[in-house]
Design a protein around this motif. Structure first.
Motif, PDB file in Angstrom:
ATOM      1  N   LYS A 165     -13.492  17.390  13.920  1.00  0.00           N
ATOM      2  CA  LYS A 165     -14.714  18.113  14.286  1.00  0.00           C
ATOM      3  C   LYS A 165     -15.902  17.620  13.463  1.00  0.00           C
ATOM      4  CE  LYS A 165     -16.729  22.778  14.250  1.00  0.00           C
ATOM      5  NZ  LYS A 165     -17.673  22.494  15.334  1.00  0.00           N
ATOM      6  N   LEU A 166     -15.673  17.400  12.169  1.00  0.00           N
ATOM      7  CA  LEU A 166     -16.741  16.897  11.296  1.00  0.00           C
ATOM      8  C   LEU A 166     -17.216  15.528  11.770  1.00  0.00           C
ATOM      9  CD1 LEU A 166     -18.381  17.367   8.650  1.00  0.00           C
ATOM     10  CD2 LEU A 166     -16.545  16.167   7.443  1.00  0.00           C
ATOM     11  N   PHE A 167     -16.268  14.660  12.129  1.00  0.00           N
ATOM     12  CA  PHE A 167     -16.628  13.331  12.646  1.00  0.00           C
ATOM     13  C   PHE A 167     -17.421  13.446  13.948  1.00  0.00           C
ATOM     14  CE2 PHE A 167     -12.973  11.067  10.316  1.00  0.00           C
ATOM     15  CZ  PHE A 167     -13.843  10.492   9.406  1.00  0.00           C
ATOM     16  N   LEU A 168     -16.977  14.300  14.850  1.00  0.00           N
ATOM     17  CA  LEU A 168     -17.638  14.419  16.153  1.00  0.00           C
ATOM     18  C   LEU A 168     -19.023  15.052  16.039  1.00  0.00           C
ATOM     19  CD1 LEU A 168     -14.545  15.471  18.277  1.00  0.00           C
ATOM     20  CD2 LEU A 168     -15.846  13.344  18.497  1.00  0.00           C
ATOM     21  N   ASP A 169     -19.184  15.957  15.095  1.00  0.00           N
ATOM     22  CA  ASP A 169     -20.508  16.558  14.873  1.00  0.00           C
ATOM     23  C   ASP A 169     -21.470  15.561  14.222  1.00  0.00           C
ATOM     24  OD1 ASP A 169     -19.859  19.007  15.966  1.00  0.00           O
ATOM     25  OD2 ASP A 169     -19.282  19.910  14.062  1.00  0.00           O
ATOM     26  N   ARG A 204      -6.595   7.999  13.530  1.00  0.00           N
ATOM     27  CA  ARG A 204      -6.713   6.647  14.085  1.00  0.00           C
ATOM     28  C   ARG A 204      -5.559   6.360  15.056  1.00  0.00           C
ATOM     29  NH1 ARG A 204      -8.432   3.988   8.544  1.00  0.00           N
ATOM     30  NH2 ARG A 204     -10.664   3.664   8.874  1.00  0.00           N
ATOM     31  N   LYS A 205      -4.353   6.751  14.661  1.00  0.00           N
ATOM     32  CA  LYS A 205      -3.179   6.521  15.494  1.00  0.00           C
ATOM     33  C   LYS A 205      -3.259   7.317  16.792  1.00  0.00           C
ATOM     34  CE  LYS A 205       1.888   6.609  15.323  1.00  0.00           C
ATOM     35  NZ  LYS A 205       3.077   6.931  14.482  1.00  0.00           N
ATOM     36  N   LEU A 206      -3.668   8.574  16.695  1.00  0.00           N
ATOM     37  CA  LEU A 206      -3.761   9.432  17.882  1.00  0.00           C
ATOM     38  C   LEU A 206      -4.817   8.928  18.865  1.00  0.00           C
ATOM     39  CD1 LEU A 206      -3.533  12.958  16.189  1.00  0.00           C
ATOM     40  CD2 LEU A 206      -1.846  11.957  17.740  1.00  0.00           C
ATOM     41  N   GLN A 214     -13.701   4.254  17.214  1.00  0.00           N
ATOM     42  CA  GLN A 214     -13.297   3.585  15.980  1.00  0.00           C
ATOM     43  C   GLN A 214     -13.703   4.427  14.781  1.00  0.00           C
ATOM     44  OE1 GLN A 214     -15.771   0.370  14.708  1.00  0.00           O
ATOM     45  NE2 GLN A 214     -14.150  -0.674  13.558  1.00  0.00           N
ATOM     46  N   ILE A 215     -12.752   4.636  13.866  1.00  0.00           N
ATOM     47  CA  ILE A 215     -13.081   5.265  12.585  1.00  0.00           C
ATOM     48  C   ILE A 215     -13.243   4.128  11.592  1.00  0.00           C
ATOM     49  CG2 ILE A 215     -12.411   6.914  10.800  1.00  0.00           C
ATOM     50  CD1 ILE A 215     -10.659   8.325  12.847  1.00  0.00           C
ATOM     51  N   GLU A 216     -14.489   3.792  11.318  1.00  0.00           N
ATOM     52  CA  GLU A 216     -14.807   2.636  10.494  1.00  0.00           C
ATOM     53  C   GLU A 216     -14.786   3.004   9.006  1.00  0.00           C
ATOM     54  OE1 GLU A 216     -18.504  -0.567   9.935  1.00  0.00           O
ATOM     55  OE2 GLU A 216     -18.629   1.038  11.431  1.00  0.00           O
ATOM     56  N   LYS A 224     -17.376   6.060   9.182  1.00  0.00           N
ATOM     57  CA  LYS A 224     -18.277   6.222  10.324  1.00  0.00           C
ATOM     58  C   LYS A 224     -17.445   6.333  11.591  1.00  0.00           C
ATOM     59  CE  LYS A 224     -22.315   4.027  12.498  1.00  0.00           C
ATOM     60  NZ  LYS A 224     -23.152   2.797  12.513  1.00  0.00           N
ATOM     61  N   PHE A 225     -17.627   7.426  12.321  1.00  0.00           N
ATOM     62  CA  PHE A 225     -16.883   7.645  13.557  1.00  0.00           C
ATOM     63  C   PHE A 225     -17.716   7.099  14.715  1.00  0.00           C
ATOM     64  CE2 PHE A 225     -15.097  10.019  17.112  1.00  0.00           C
ATOM     65  CZ  PHE A 225     -13.754  10.080  16.805  1.00  0.00           C
ATOM     66  N   ASN A 226     -17.327   5.915  15.180  1.00  0.00           N
ATOM     67  CA  ASN A 226     -18.086   5.223  16.228  1.00  0.00           C
ATOM     68  C   ASN A 226     -17.541   5.546  17.617  1.00  0.00           C
ATOM     69  OD1 ASN A 226     -19.794   3.710  14.387  1.00  0.00           O
ATOM     70  ND2 ASN A 226     -17.985   2.471  13.921  1.00  0.00           N
ATOM     71  N   ILE A 227     -18.424   5.968  18.515  1.00  0.00           N
ATOM     72  CA  ILE A 227     -18.064   6.180  19.917  1.00  0.00           C
ATOM     73  C   ILE A 227     -19.053   5.420  20.775  1.00  0.00           C
ATOM     74  CG2 ILE A 227     -17.756   7.842  21.785  1.00  0.00           C
ATOM     75  CD1 ILE A 227     -17.112   9.962  19.801  1.00  0.00           C
ATOM     76  N   LYS A 228     -18.549   4.530  21.599  1.00  0.00           N
ATOM     77  CA  LYS A 228     -19.412   3.781  22.498  1.00  0.00           C
ATOM     78  C   LYS A 228     -19.834   4.666  23.659  1.00  0.00           C
ATOM     79  CE  LYS A 228     -17.437  -0.794  21.506  1.00  0.00           C
ATOM     80  NZ  LYS A 228     -16.720  -1.940  22.064  1.00  0.00           N
ATOM     81  N   ALA A 229     -21.112   4.605  23.994  1.00  0.00           N
ATOM     82  CA  ALA A 229     -21.644   5.415  25.090  1.00  0.00           C
ATOM     83  C   ALA A 229     -21.069   4.965  26.418  1.00  0.00           C
ATOM     84  CB  ALA A 229     -23.157   5.333  25.115  1.00  0.00           C
TER      85      ALA A 229
END
Length: 229
Positions: A165-169, A204-206, A214-216, A224-229
């Motif tokens: 949740k922290l990463f997604l926020d 990362r595995k899930l 990507q969890i960089e 850094k929790f990277n999500i491509k648009a």
């Protein structure tokens, strides 16, 4: 409606008893701590709406305590109660992030008014918490700790869910390692850091099936929790 919870630090037993009794008579739940060290432990372990802190206390004084609380929570109201009357002490307290500074002996009516004002002010800042997220092809339910994809559902641990949740926020934003540790555990302790690494490996595995996620690891900085648009 549940009562507001006050964390109250005061080493003078007589004053603490009288103040706590008056606050409880006015409908508050008051958790009294006799020193700063105990108060900080209680703050990390519990959930409170406002802090009332004496300054001259054993183990950890009020100034150190306020600074430690502000490292964990930048929003919770803090009121100092102190026999220290110098202008420099008042300024120091306010600079540390306190919302007000009352000099002893203080009026219980004034304290009650201050508490009411700051609680109303802090409630205005509250926004509905987001608990449902789309993560690529996954659906994440932060309230129930579940990560689902189609008919497959994984139940996360509480810490894993809080971390995701922290990463997604804060997606596509660098989070310092100490920020994450403080948000999840209230401390950036070395051993908590080892636990953090385990949780990140599991997330990362899930999420490894999703190419756009990507969890960089930023060495020496954080993640850094990277999500491509």
């Amino acid at each position: 409606m549940s009562k507001y919870k006050i964390l109250y630090a005061e080493d003078d037993e007589t004053l603490a008893f009288l103040t706590k009794d008056n606050l409880e008579l006015n409908g508050y739940d008051v958790f009294h701590c006799p020193n700063g060290e105990n108060c900080l432990e209680q703050f990390k372990a519990g959930s409170f709406d406002i802090c009332i802190l004496d300054i001259m206390m054993p183990k950890i004084d009020g100034f150190e305590l306020a600074a430690a609380i502000r490292q964990i929570d930048t929003e919770i109201p803090i009121i100092f109660l102190s026999a220290k009357t110098l202008k420099e002490d008042r300024i120091k307290g306010l600079r540390l992030g306190a919302d007000d500074y009352l000099v002893k002996p203080f009026s219980i009516e004034e304290l009650l008014l201050k508490i009411e004002i700051f609680l109303k002010r802090s409630q205005k800042k509250v926004v509905p918490e987001k608990n449902s997220y789309t993560v690529g092809a996954f659906q994440f339910d932060a309230e129930n700790y579940t990560l689902s994809k189609g008919s497959s559902k994984t139940v996360l641990t509480q810490r894993e869910a809080e971390l995701l949740k922290l990463f997604l926020d804060n997606k596509n934003t660098v989070l310092k390692r100490e920020q994450i540790l403080t948000a999840l555990w209230g401390t950036d302790d070395y051993f908590m850091g080892r636990s953090l690494d385990v949780f990140i490996s599991r997330l990362r595995k899930l999420l490894s099936e999703e190419d756009g996620i990507q969890i960089e690891n930023l060495h020496g900085i954080g993640f850094k929790f990277n999500i491509k648009a």
